[in-house]
Structures are given as structure tokens and as C-alpha cells.
Design a protein around this motif. Structure first.
Motif, PDB file in Angstrom:
ATOM      1  N   MET A 151       0.857  -1.192   0.000  1.00 53.83           N
ATOM      2  CA  MET A 151       0.000   0.000   0.000  1.00 53.83           C
ATOM      3  C   MET A 151       0.883   1.228   0.000  1.00 53.83           C
ATOM      4  SD  MET A 151      -2.797  -0.175   3.050  1.00 53.83           S
ATOM      5  CE  MET A 151      -1.554  -0.704   4.203  1.00 53.83           C
ATOM      6  N   SER A 163       4.283  -2.446   3.490  1.00 48.77           N
ATOM      7  CA  SER A 163       4.335  -3.798   2.935  1.00 48.77           C
ATOM      8  C   SER A 163       3.355  -4.661   3.707  1.00 48.77           C
ATOM      9  CB  SER A 163       5.742  -4.358   3.076  1.00 48.77           C
ATOM     10  OG  SER A 163       6.646  -3.514   2.393  1.00 48.77           O
ATOM     11  N   THR A 164       2.748  -5.583   3.035  1.00 46.72           N
ATOM     12  CA  THR A 164       1.754  -6.428   3.702  1.00 46.72           C
ATOM     13  C   THR A 164       2.000  -7.893   3.344  1.00 46.72           C
ATOM     14  OG1 THR A 164      -0.028  -6.756   2.086  1.00 46.72           O
ATOM     15  CG2 THR A 164       0.148  -4.563   3.056  1.00 46.72           C
ATOM     16  N   GLU A 165       1.221  -8.758   3.933  1.00 43.08           N
ATOM     17  CA  GLU A 165       1.242 -10.171   3.568  1.00 43.08           C
ATOM     18  C   GLU A 165      -0.133 -10.589   3.039  1.00 43.08           C
ATOM     19  OE1 GLU A 165       3.786 -12.154   3.234  1.00 43.08           O
ATOM     20  OE2 GLU A 165       5.241 -10.699   3.981  1.00 43.08           O
ATOM     21  N   GLY A 166      -0.737  -9.679   2.256  1.00 38.29           N
ATOM     22  CA  GLY A 166      -2.093  -9.899   1.738  1.00 38.29           C
ATOM     23  C   GLY A 166      -2.238 -11.161   0.893  1.00 38.29           C
ATOM     24  N   MET A 169      -4.096 -14.056   2.592  1.00 38.02           N
ATOM     25  CA  MET A 169      -5.522 -14.017   2.927  1.00 38.02           C
ATOM     26  C   MET A 169      -6.204 -15.300   2.455  1.00 38.02           C
ATOM     27  SD  MET A 169      -6.449 -10.178   1.626  1.00 38.02           S
ATOM     28  CE  MET A 169      -8.145 -10.662   1.378  1.00 38.02           C
ATOM     29  N   ASP A 255     -11.036  -7.301  -3.580  1.00 43.66           N
ATOM     30  CA  ASP A 255     -11.063  -7.505  -2.120  1.00 43.66           C
ATOM     31  C   ASP A 255      -9.985  -6.670  -1.435  1.00 43.66           C
ATOM     32  OD1 ASP A 255     -13.161  -9.284  -2.262  1.00 43.66           O
ATOM     33  OD2 ASP A 255     -11.883 -11.064  -2.291  1.00 43.66           O
ATOM     34  N   LEU A 258     -10.863  -3.020  -1.431  1.00 43.51           N
ATOM     35  CA  LEU A 258     -11.847  -2.743  -0.364  1.00 43.51           C
ATOM     36  C   LEU A 258     -11.159  -2.700   0.994  1.00 43.51           C
ATOM     37  CD1 LEU A 258     -14.693  -5.096  -1.637  1.00 43.51           C
ATOM     38  CD2 LEU A 258     -14.914  -2.609  -1.345  1.00 43.51           C
ATOM     39  N   ALA A 259     -10.270  -3.673   1.264  1.00 43.07           N
ATOM     40  CA  ALA A 259      -9.587  -3.750   2.564  1.00 43.07           C
ATOM     41  C   ALA A 259      -8.672  -2.545   2.784  1.00 43.07           C
ATOM     42  CB  ALA A 259      -8.784  -5.051   2.670  1.00 43.07           C
ATOM     43  N   HIS A 260      -8.097  -2.009   1.702  1.00 40.60           N
ATOM     44  CA  HIS A 260      -7.194  -0.856   1.816  1.00 40.60           C
ATOM     45  C   HIS A 260      -7.945   0.475   1.703  1.00 40.60           C
ATOM     46  CE1 HIS A 260      -3.374  -3.207   0.315  1.00 40.60           C
ATOM     47  NE2 HIS A 260      -3.815  -3.638   1.475  1.00 40.60           N
TER      48      HIS A 260
ATOM     49  N   PRO B 137       1.232  -0.556  10.457  1.00 40.74           N
ATOM     50  CA  PRO B 137      -0.183  -0.193  10.573  1.00 40.74           C
ATOM     51  C   PRO B 137      -0.912  -0.964  11.686  1.00 40.74           C
ATOM     52  CG  PRO B 137       0.381  -0.547   8.260  1.00 40.74           C
ATOM     53  CD  PRO B 137       1.563  -1.016   9.087  1.00 40.74           C
ATOM     54  N   MET B 151      -7.855   1.587   9.212  1.00 42.25           N
ATOM     55  CA  MET B 151      -6.421   1.419   9.457  1.00 42.25           C
ATOM     56  C   MET B 151      -5.858   2.693  10.058  1.00 42.25           C
ATOM     57  SD  MET B 151      -4.487   0.057   6.030  1.00 42.25           S
ATOM     58  CE  MET B 151      -5.346   1.253   5.025  1.00 42.25           C
ATOM     59  N   GLY B 166     -13.591  -2.733   3.912  1.00 48.55           N
ATOM     60  CA  GLY B 166     -13.167  -4.124   4.053  1.00 48.55           C
ATOM     61  C   GLY B 166     -14.292  -5.096   4.366  1.00 48.55           C
ATOM     62  N   MET B 169     -15.371  -7.320   1.438  1.00 49.65           N
ATOM     63  CA  MET B 169     -14.520  -8.367   0.864  1.00 49.65           C
ATOM     64  C   MET B 169     -15.307  -9.674   0.731  1.00 49.65           C
ATOM     65  SD  MET B 169     -11.127  -7.875   3.204  1.00 49.65           S
ATOM     66  CE  MET B 169     -10.638  -9.572   2.918  1.00 49.65           C
ATOM     67  N   ASP B 255      -7.367 -12.192   8.067  1.00 51.52           N
ATOM     68  CA  ASP B 255      -7.220 -11.803   6.653  1.00 51.52           C
ATOM     69  C   ASP B 255      -6.960 -10.307   6.522  1.00 51.52           C
ATOM     70  OD1 ASP B 255      -7.599 -14.368   5.736  1.00 51.52           O
ATOM     71  OD2 ASP B 255      -9.754 -14.129   5.423  1.00 51.52           O
ATOM     72  N   LEU B 258      -3.483  -9.399   7.587  1.00 46.18           N
ATOM     73  CA  LEU B 258      -2.529  -9.723   6.512  1.00 46.18           C
ATOM     74  C   LEU B 258      -2.583  -8.669   5.411  1.00 46.18           C
ATOM     75  CD1 LEU B 258      -3.219 -13.562   6.311  1.00 46.18           C
ATOM     76  CD2 LEU B 258      -0.994 -12.538   6.850  1.00 46.18           C
ATOM     77  N   ALA B 259      -3.809  -8.275   5.023  1.00 45.05           N
ATOM     78  CA  ALA B 259      -3.971  -7.300   3.931  1.00 45.05           C
ATOM     79  C   ALA B 259      -3.404  -5.935   4.317  1.00 45.05           C
ATOM     80  CB  ALA B 259      -5.440  -7.170   3.545  1.00 45.05           C
ATOM     81  N   HIS B 260      -3.488  -5.590   5.609  1.00 43.09           N
ATOM     82  CA  HIS B 260      -2.973  -4.295   6.082  1.00 43.09           C
ATOM     83  C   HIS B 260      -1.504  -4.367   6.499  1.00 43.09           C
ATOM     84  CE1 HIS B 260      -7.235  -2.693   7.368  1.00 43.09           C
ATOM     85  NE2 HIS B 260      -7.116  -2.859   6.074  1.00 43.09           N
ATOM     86  N   GLY B 261      -0.966  -5.569   6.619  1.00 45.36           N
ATOM     87  CA  GLY B 261       0.362  -5.683   7.217  1.00 45.36           C
ATOM     88  C   GLY B 261       0.338  -5.119   8.626  1.00 45.36           C
TER      89      GLY B 261
END
Lengths: 320, 320
Positions: A151, A163-166, A169, A255, A258-260, B137, B151, B166, B169, B255, B258-261
Motif C-alpha cells: 500500500m 508492505s503487507t502479507e495480503g 488471505m 477484495d 476494499l480492505a485498503h 499499521p 487502518m 473491508g 470483501m 485476513d 494480513l492485507a494491512h500488514g
């Protein structure tokens, strides 16, 4: 043209490591990248060794600063390349090579960092128009050896990179076919995440599933075989696999947007999509991206771009 | 104790609107909230009318600044409360009530903004320890009339708040039961998102599905009936519904983290979870949160907190 600083930059994925020199030229925001060299990760035991091979190429004229983007979680001084099993210490690399500074960053973080510098037509193509909100986050993601997600969050006149681990998911199947695909993998892996399908090996997984599901075909194709045959046509099983892959890319991108709250835009990058870019218009990628029920109109305002520049992450590493 | 400024603050969800006065006291970072009044949204035609009712309560001594958090997408001047169908203009409200300033913000954005001010024990309880990374975050989310997600992104000595959607999702079922639950709803709604289960009506949907699935019971219970009976015990169908709900909360929270880190931590809020907090320890919430395959160790470092303070979003609105 006065050079105000040069550095070694790298973008090391699970398969290839791209190294280059970044030069900052007076009066220009965007660094110039040259002397690019690509190495195969599997020929090296670690990141320090790859950097050594690149420094050898430069014949002793290498800058003393290195900014290295890697496919895995990092801090500024420690990193781990999940897919290669490499544990990385910036201090060790700095000491070994006698450098002044070594900075580690995530590869999709670096790619995200490059987005404000990318030029339409030259570095990216617009897959879907929209109205980017300059005050909202930008999502950057894409399939390669893994599925990277990052992001950019605007803060007045600059961006913060997250940085994320998206990619990890949980996978959300959108149809009976995708449900069966998920169960096919769950039996083997337990937890099924989006990265399991959205990477090179993921294309092969989708393809083998479709072969077994009754589509027929040669089970033993590599991801490169499958995308090449799909692009050439006359290979229905390969084409179906790539179409399903692109559909899942679209649903996942929606997805994550939306999450971001990514009203600033979505950039798709990574090594795979540019190779199959011609198949995107006829795919469900954008349809899946905007099919988000009551918030379809929200995602429909978001522009979607495909990064085609090969070394964009090197630009991002340079400015990090 | 010198007051350096007061404002009207509000947190308007799909069911209730909480209004209060926020006072900033010299030398204290956290605003003091008092004069709290809760209104039922369905007794009003719009946000301006609710604000009028609150101003009437204050007998003309109301501050001239209002910061109004609402359950829906906003800009600073425009908003829409999706679940009530209200279109909101900050300018219209300001003009009508003769105020100096009206700021709209998202309710979970406001809740997120409050997190740095919350105190353990008093305002939140820790569900799961971890090592919060202060540079990463923070995710804030929770079920109420809808499922809100926001976030907080740290930037040196402050935070940037990002509101997201989010809750929309796509839902990722983790078991055969959840797959069947998804299909049960897909037949009715088409696209199935996490908010469809993670809200008050979502508890009722899960409950009715379990009744129809063979669990038996009275189909016509309200979400409040279901959570109350589950908390009291001796109502297996209600308990199962709440357990499945909590399990889905955990998987979704993982989830989104993870998406947000979100190595800075996860805060769970909203109206429902504090009411069923006693059932969380025996639920799968935390197990699902950390069950993320190859990145289980990543989410396992993230602390998870439950916001129990009723008016936390009013604090966040005040400091926005």
C-alpha cells in the motif's frame, strides 16, 4: 547533467534477482536506472553472494550504497525470502562487501514506491478508468513467484509505503468450480490462500485441476508452457486455466482494494501479468474486480493499471 | 483545569446515534467526553435532524463545531449512510444549524483514531498478546449494524487514519459448514461478503441457517435474542450460532491483518463483541486468527485487543 548520487538497487524475487545502478540527476525526481543485470536465484546460496556477482560485473566501480528489495517480510536490517529459505542480515552484507549502507525492503513495497514516478504508456497501461482520490491509499499487488501486496498511503506531499502479507488471505471461491478448486488444494495443504493460485505455480495448480476436472490435457506442463500455449491459442485447457487465473486476480484485487480503501487506485504488477496482458481484455478480471455487491459502485470508481515496466521496483528501491 | 475548546461529537451507526460533548483540557492529550445521549436512528429522517435533537438537549449552549462519525463512506463534506439510505451534506447541516464547522468522518475511522488514547483494562482488554511494531499499521474492525474496517498508519509522531470498505470483501469459507452457509446466502444475494455474516443481522442469518441445517429451534429470534440466549446458556442452537460468528470474526480479522500488514496490532470494536465477550475465550476466534498457513507465525506476533469503551469513537471524532 550532474550526478548527485548513485546506488546499487536490486529487486530479488523467488526466481530472478534484477540488479542495477540508480543515478539521481539534478533537477529530476525520477532516478535513472542502468547497468541492469538479471541473475537466477537458484545459482546462489544467498543475497550477499548475488550482490557479489553483480559487483564483479561492475569491475570495482560500484557505489557504496545498496538498496535491496526482496520477496519476503523485512525490517531495514533483517529479511527473509520465504520461497528460497534465505535469512538475510543487512549488516552482514554491508560488512562483507565493505559498503557504507545496505537497506532491505520488501519487493512490492519497492514496486509501490515507484508508482508515483511511472508514466502511462511507457511504464503502465490503464486497464480501467476511474477517479483516483489523491488523498486515499493506493494498492499495489501482483502474481510472480508469490503474490505480493503493498500500500502507498498519502501524507500531504509524500507517501508512506506499507508492505503487507495480503497474499496469505484466505481464498474466497466465487463459484462451484472455484469451490471445487479450493477443496482440491485443501486436501493437500489445509489452509488455502489467494497466493496458492496467484503465482506461477498457482497457474499450474489451476491447470492440473482443470485437467483432472474433466478438461483433459497433458498434466505435466510448467507455468511458462501454460501461459505460452494459452497466448498462442489452440490450447483450450491452457486458455481456460489462464482465464480462471485472471478472474481470481480480479476478485482478489477488488477484495484488497476494499480492505485498503484504495480509492487512490490499484496497480497490478509482478512478472506474470505483462506476459499475458493480451488475454486480460477478454477475461473476467475487471468484471470480478467491480462485482462487490453493495459496494460495486465504490470499486467502480477505482482506476486499475497494469505495470509493464520491467524494472519499476528498482526505481522504487532507489527512492526508498 | 482550563478548557481550550469544546465540540459536539457523534458516532452514528445503522441503529443508534451516540452524541456527546468533547472537551480539550490543557496539558491532557485525551479529550474528556460528557453529556452523552443515545438516539435511535429510525426515529429520524436524517443526520441533521438527529443533531438538532441533541442540540435541543443542550438548551442552546452547544459548541459551534461538530465532528460527526457515520457508518458509511465519507469525504470531509459528504457522506452516505449505506444502511439507512441517508445522503449527508456537511455544508447543509452547518448552514441549517448555524455552526462554524461540521466535519464528517467514517465511524471506524473515528474508532481507529481513538486507539492510541485507549487504556488497557479501562477501555480495552487484550485477547491475545503479541509484539506490536510501532512502525507498522494498526487494523481496527468490528461487527455492528455492518462490519466496519479502518487502518491507522504511523507517520513519525502521528497517525494517518484510513477508512476502508473491508466489510465488503468476498467471504472465504473455511469448512464444509461455512461453504454451505455461503451457498445458502448466495442463492438469495448473489455476491456474499464478510459483512453478510459479521453484523447483527449476520448472527440471525447464521442462526437461521443452523436451524434449517438440522439444528432445530425457533427460526424467528432476533440477533439480540440469539446473543442473550447464547450468553445465558441452555440454548445450544444460539450458542452454536454465536460460536460460528466468533470463528468467522477471527478468520476475517486475520485476513484483514494480513492485507494491512497490521504488525502494529488489531483492535476489535463495534457494538456486538463487548456483549458476548465472555464467550470469546472458549471460541475459535483466536485460533482462526492465527491459522494462516505459511504466515501463521506472522499473524501470531500481532496483539489482538477488544475495545470495551462504549464511546471510544467519540474520542476519535474529537481528535480528528
Amino acid at each position: 547533467m550532474t550526478e548527485t548520487g548513485s546506488r546499487i538497487v536490486a529487486d530479488v524475487g523467488g526466481t530472478n534477482g534484477r540488479f542495477g545502478l540508480a543515478h539521481f540527476v539534478d533537477g529530476q525526481e525520477q532516478p535513472v536506472i542502468d547497468s541492469v543485470k538479471v541473475f537466477s536465484c537458484n545459482e546462489f546460496a544467498g543475497l550477499g553472494e548475488m550482490l557479489g556477482a553483480y559487483r564483479d560485473e561492475l569491475n570495482g566501480s560500484a557505489p557504496k550504497i545498496a538498496k535491496l528489495a526482496i520477496a519476503g517480510p523485512t525490517t531495514a536490517t533483517k529479511g527473509r525470502m520465504t520461497n528460497l529459505g534465505w535469512d538475510i542480515s543487512a549488516d552482514d552484507i554491508r560488512n562483507y562487501h565493505g559498503l557504507d549502507q545496505v537497506l532491505l525492503l520488501n519487493d512490492f513495497g519497492a514496486l509501490a514506491r515507484s508508482c508515483p514516478y511511472l508514466k502511462e504508456g511507457q511504464d503502465f497501461v490503464t486497464l480501467k478508468d476511474g477517479e483516483a482520490d489523491p488523498a486515499a491509499p493506493i494498492s499495489v499487488m501482483g502474481p510472480g513467484t508469490g503474490f505480493g501486496v503493498a500500500m502507498l498511503v498519502p501524507d500531504q506531499d509524500r507517501y508512506i509505503t506499507c508492505s503487507t502479507e495480503g497474499g496469505f488471505m484466505a481464498f474466497a471461491p466465487a463459484s462451484r468450480l472455484e469451490h471445487d478448486l479450493t477443496e482440491y488444494l485443501r486436501a493437500e495443504l489445509g489452509y488455502v490462500c489467494v497466493e496458492h493460485f496467484l503465482c506461477g505455480e498457482g497457474i499450474a495448480r489451476i491447470y492440473r485441476f482443470l485437467v483432472d476436472y474433466g478438461g483433459g490435457g497433458d498434466r505435466n506442463l510448467t507455468p511458462a508452457d501454460i501461459t505460452r500455449r494459452a497466448a498462442e491459442g489452440h490450447a483450450p485447457a491452457c486458455e481456460r486455466a489462464v482465464q480462471l487465473f485472471l478472474s481470481i486476480v480480479g476478485g482478489t484485487a477488488g477484495d484488497i482494494a476494499l480492505a485498503h480503501g484504495a480509492k487512490g487506485g490499484v496497480y497490478l504488477g509482478g512478472g506474470i501479468l505483462p506476459k499475458i496482458a493480451d488475454m486480460i481484455p477478454e477475461s473476467d478480471l475487471l468484471k470480478r474486480f467491480v462485482s462487490k455487491g453493495a459496494q460495486s459502485s465504490y470499486v467502480d470508481t477505482i482506476p486499475v493499471k497494469l505495470i509493464t515496466a520491467k524494472y519499476a521496483a528498482l526505481v522504487g528501491a532507489a527512492v526508498a
